[in-house]
Design a protein around this motif. Sequence first.
Motif, PDB file in Angstrom:
ATOM      1  N   CYS A 125      -9.288 -16.555  -1.671  1.00  0.00           N
ATOM      2  CA  CYS A 125      -8.327 -16.802  -0.596  1.00  0.00           C
ATOM      3  C   CYS A 125      -6.900 -16.897  -1.130  1.00  0.00           C
ATOM      4  N   ILE A 126      -6.723 -17.141  -2.407  1.00  0.00           N
ATOM      5  CA  ILE A 126      -5.382 -17.165  -3.000  1.00  0.00           C
ATOM      6  C   ILE A 126      -4.753 -15.778  -2.915  1.00  0.00           C
ATOM      7  N   GLY A 127      -5.542 -14.729  -3.044  1.00  0.00           N
ATOM      8  CA  GLY A 127      -5.025 -13.373  -2.898  1.00  0.00           C
ATOM      9  C   GLY A 127      -4.510 -13.123  -1.497  1.00  0.00           C
ATOM     10  N   ALA A 128      -5.234 -13.602  -0.486  1.00  0.00           N
ATOM     11  CA  ALA A 128      -4.784 -13.447   0.898  1.00  0.00           C
ATOM     12  C   ALA A 128      -3.500 -14.235   1.138  1.00  0.00           C
ATOM     13  N   ILE A 129      -3.424 -15.438   0.593  1.00  0.00           N
ATOM     14  CA  ILE A 129      -2.215 -16.257   0.734  1.00  0.00           C
ATOM     15  C   ILE A 129      -1.033 -15.583   0.048  1.00  0.00           C
ATOM     16  N   ALA A 130      -1.248 -15.048  -1.143  1.00  0.00           N
ATOM     17  CA  ALA A 130      -0.173 -14.372  -1.865  1.00  0.00           C
ATOM     18  C   ALA A 130       0.318 -13.142  -1.109  1.00  0.00           C
ATOM     19  N   LEU A 131      -0.601 -12.394  -0.513  1.00  0.00           N
ATOM     20  CA  LEU A 131      -0.191 -11.224   0.269  1.00  0.00           C
ATOM     21  C   LEU A 131       0.622 -11.624   1.493  1.00  0.00           C
ATOM     22  N   LEU A 132       0.227 -12.697   2.159  1.00  0.00           N
ATOM     23  CA  LEU A 132       0.974 -13.168   3.320  1.00  0.00           C
ATOM     24  C   LEU A 132       2.350 -13.691   2.919  1.00  0.00           C
ATOM     25  N   GLN A 133       2.436 -14.371   1.768  1.00  0.00           N
ATOM     26  CA  GLN A 133       3.735 -14.839   1.290  1.00  0.00           C
ATOM     27  C   GLN A 133       4.631 -13.656   0.931  1.00  0.00           C
ATOM     28  N   ARG A 134       4.067 -12.649   0.326  1.00  0.00           N
ATOM     29  CA  ARG A 134       4.825 -11.443  -0.020  1.00  0.00           C
ATOM     30  C   ARG A 134       5.358 -10.770   1.245  1.00  0.00           C
ATOM     31  N   LYS A 135       4.511 -10.671   2.263  1.00  0.00           N
ATOM     32  CA  LYS A 135       4.918 -10.073   3.530  1.00  0.00           C
ATOM     33  C   LYS A 135       6.030 -10.889   4.171  1.00  0.00           C
ATOM     34  N   MET A 136       5.940 -12.213   4.092  1.00  0.00           N
ATOM     35  CA  MET A 136       6.976 -13.072   4.649  1.00  0.00           C
ATOM     36  C   MET A 136       8.316 -12.850   3.955  1.00  0.00           C
ATOM     37  N   VAL A 137       8.303 -12.710   2.632  1.00  0.00           N
ATOM     38  CA  VAL A 137       9.532 -12.454   1.885  1.00  0.00           C
ATOM     39  C   VAL A 137      10.114 -11.093   2.272  1.00  0.00           C
ATOM     40  N   GLU A 138       9.247 -10.090   2.427  1.00  0.00           N
ATOM     41  CA  GLU A 138       9.718  -8.767   2.846  1.00  0.00           C
ATOM     42  C   GLU A 138      10.355  -8.817   4.229  1.00  0.00           C
ATOM     43  N   LEU A 139       9.742  -9.566   5.143  1.00  0.00           N
ATOM     44  CA  LEU A 139      10.293  -9.680   6.490  1.00  0.00           C
ATOM     45  C   LEU A 139      11.609 -10.451   6.502  1.00  0.00           C
ATOM     46  N   GLN A 140      11.727 -11.488   5.668  1.00  0.00           N
ATOM     47  CA  GLN A 140      13.000 -12.210   5.557  1.00  0.00           C
ATOM     48  C   GLN A 140      14.080 -11.294   5.000  1.00  0.00           C
ATOM     49  N   HIS A 141      13.712 -10.451   4.062  1.00  0.00           N
ATOM     50  CA  HIS A 141      14.634  -9.475   3.478  1.00  0.00           C
ATOM     51  C   HIS A 141      15.099  -8.499   4.551  1.00  0.00           C
ATOM     52  N   ASP A 142      14.163  -7.973   5.335  1.00  0.00           N
ATOM     53  CA  ASP A 142      14.512  -7.055   6.424  1.00  0.00           C
ATOM     54  C   ASP A 142      15.388  -7.736   7.465  1.00  0.00           C
ATOM     55  N   LEU A 143      15.129  -8.994   7.756  1.00  0.00           N
ATOM     56  CA  LEU A 143      15.925  -9.739   8.718  1.00  0.00           C
ATOM     57  C   LEU A 143      17.358  -9.918   8.218  1.00  0.00           C
ATOM     58  N   ALA A 144      17.517 -10.186   6.923  1.00  0.00           N
ATOM     59  CA  ALA A 144      18.862 -10.333   6.362  1.00  0.00           C
ATOM     60  C   ALA A 144      19.642  -9.028   6.488  1.00  0.00           C
ATOM     61  N   ILE A 145      18.981  -7.910   6.247  1.00  0.00           N
ATOM     62  CA  ILE A 145      19.648  -6.604   6.389  1.00  0.00           C
ATOM     63  C   ILE A 145      20.020  -6.370   7.850  1.00  0.00           C
ATOM     64  N   ALA A 146      19.112  -6.673   8.761  1.00  0.00           N
ATOM     65  CA  ALA A 146      19.381  -6.460  10.187  1.00  0.00           C
ATOM     66  C   ALA A 146      20.538  -7.342  10.670  1.00  0.00           C
ATOM     67  N   LYS A 147      20.575  -8.598  10.223  1.00  0.00           N
ATOM     68  CA  LYS A 147      21.677  -9.485  10.607  1.00  0.00           C
ATOM     69  C   LYS A 147      23.001  -8.971  10.071  1.00  0.00           C
ATOM     70  N   ASP A 148      23.002  -8.463   8.843  1.00  0.00           N
ATOM     71  CA  ASP A 148      24.219  -7.915   8.250  1.00  0.00           C
ATOM     72  C   ASP A 148      24.698  -6.704   9.048  1.00  0.00           C
ATOM     73  N   ARG A 149      23.795  -5.821   9.391  1.00  0.00           N
ATOM     74  CA  ARG A 149      24.161  -4.639  10.181  1.00  0.00           C
ATOM     75  C   ARG A 149      24.694  -5.035  11.549  1.00  0.00           C
ATOM     76  N   LEU A 150      24.052  -5.989  12.190  1.00  0.00           N
ATOM     77  CA  LEU A 150      24.485  -6.447  13.502  1.00  0.00           C
ATOM     78  C   LEU A 150      25.890  -7.039  13.438  1.00  0.00           C
ATOM     79  N   ALA A 151      26.155  -7.829  12.403  1.00  0.00           N
ATOM     80  CA  ALA A 151      27.482  -8.420  12.245  1.00  0.00           C
ATOM     81  C   ALA A 151      28.540  -7.332  12.037  1.00  0.00           C
ATOM     82  N   ARG A 152      28.215  -6.315  11.235  1.00  0.00           N
ATOM     83  CA  ARG A 152      29.176  -5.232  11.006  1.00  0.00           C
ATOM     84  C   ARG A 152      29.423  -4.438  12.279  1.00  0.00           C
TER      85      ARG A 152
END
Length: 181
Positions: free
Chosen positions: A86-113
């Motif tokens: 189950c640690i592998g599943a948790i690690a994959l979900l944490q990785r996905k969360m970081v990727e989504l936070q990264h995408d959100l930061a890019i989207a917020k930057d684009r929206l502000a520009r």
Amino acid sequence: MKGYEPRSSSSCAACKFLKRRCIPNCIFAPYFRSDECKKFAKVHKVFGASNVSKILIEVPEEQREDTVNSLAYEAEARLRDPIYGCIGAIALLQRKMVELQHDLAIAKDRLARYAAAATTTTPSAAATTTFNSHVSLPPFPEYFSCNDFSDNFCHNSSSSQSPPLTRHEMVDDFIQIPYIL
């Protein structure tokens, strides 16, 4: 166990699986009903019936149901992924969360520009100036490679048309994402 009704003469799933007679005070009976043979088989394969009974004896009775559910979840995860469980599943979900936070930061930057460009220039000029602008990616933390996992949460960037991005690479907004006016 809360909501546990006294059982009829049928054996619990553990006693059925182990091919033994189920006694009235069987430790497994409240947690492995007679129709849950697969659940017990998985738990038995990973932990062993003797170890599960020792765990259940040590745990207070009000926590036993949660303990059995945790053991069943861990056994299922361990059978799917023998190395990480189950640690592998948790690690994959944490990785996905970081990727989504990264995408959100890019989207917020684009929206502000885009909002800043819309307030300072005309709409046609804003589209022209933002079309050629670049976004600097925020730092993306380094985690273990997903190539070892075969899961829906893992996305291998080598299958995409463009080369994978590095931590400090500039991204052109409209080359990767189509823009519709």
